[in-house]
Scaffold this active site. Structure first.
Site, PDB file in Angstrom:
ATOM      1  N   ASP A   3       2.250   1.776  -3.389  1.00 46.37           N
ATOM      2  CA  ASP A   3       1.174   2.200  -4.285  1.00 46.37           C
ATOM      3  C   ASP A   3       0.899   3.697  -4.105  1.00 46.37           C
ATOM      4  O   ASP A   3       0.762   4.436  -5.082  1.00 46.37           O
ATOM      5  CB  ASP A   3      -0.084   1.384  -4.002  1.00 46.37           C
ATOM      6  CG  ASP A   3      -1.248   1.804  -4.870  1.00 46.37           C
ATOM      7  OD1 ASP A   3      -1.108   1.774  -6.108  1.00 46.37           O
ATOM      8  OD2 ASP A   3      -2.304   2.149  -4.299  1.00 46.37           O
ATOM      9  N   HIS A  42       0.832  -1.209   0.000  1.00 47.28           N
ATOM     10  CA  HIS A  42       0.000   0.000   0.000  1.00 47.28           C
ATOM     11  C   HIS A  42       0.869   1.263   0.000  1.00 47.28           C
ATOM     12  O   HIS A  42       0.584   2.217  -0.738  1.00 47.28           O
ATOM     13  CB  HIS A  42      -0.935  -0.007   1.214  1.00 47.28           C
ATOM     14  CG  HIS A  42      -1.797   1.205   1.308  1.00 47.28           C
ATOM     15  ND1 HIS A  42      -2.741   1.539   0.358  1.00 47.28           N
ATOM     16  CD2 HIS A  42      -1.847   2.185   2.251  1.00 47.28           C
ATOM     17  CE1 HIS A  42      -3.342   2.666   0.708  1.00 47.28           C
ATOM     18  NE2 HIS A  42      -2.816   3.081   1.857  1.00 47.28           N
TER      19      HIS A  42
END
Length: 108
Positions: free
Chosen positions: A82, A79
């Site tokens: 990202d 995450h």
């Protein structure tokens, strides 16, 4: 401090920093739309500072891995990466948007 705990702190630092960067870039694009070019530069530079801070933490993790130290891959790291990539895309788009706004202001 346990490896995973330190990793998670690093991930949260990345997420926080690049989230602030993305917010600054969006605000810079809004300012560019309004024709406030001076404030655009300030807000984009603020975003660059946040982005750089997040990128530095990420680079430390890469260095750690390159030195053979464990960097376990988990959903939080995925995450964080990202979010880092998303902020980088906003940075690029903001730079282009600002250039277009400057050109439009110059034609007036």
């Amino acid at each position: 401090m346990e490896v995973n705990e330190q990793l998670h702190l690093s991930c949260f630092e990345i997420i926080s920093q690049v989230g602030m960067a993305r917010s600054c870039y969006i605000e810079a694009m809004d300012l560019a739309s309004a024709g406030d070019i001076e404030q655009v530069r300030t807000k984009a530079a603020e975003g660059d500072g946040f982005f750089s801070a997040g990128h530095t933490v990420h680079a430390q993790l890469i260095t750690q891995a390159a030195q053979g130290e464990p960097v376990p891959v988990d959903i939080l790291l995925v995450h964080a990466e990202d979010q880092l990539m998303s902020a980088e895309e906003f940075k690029i788009l903001t730079e282009r948007f600002i250039n277009m706004a400057r050109q439009a202001c110059a034609k007036r």
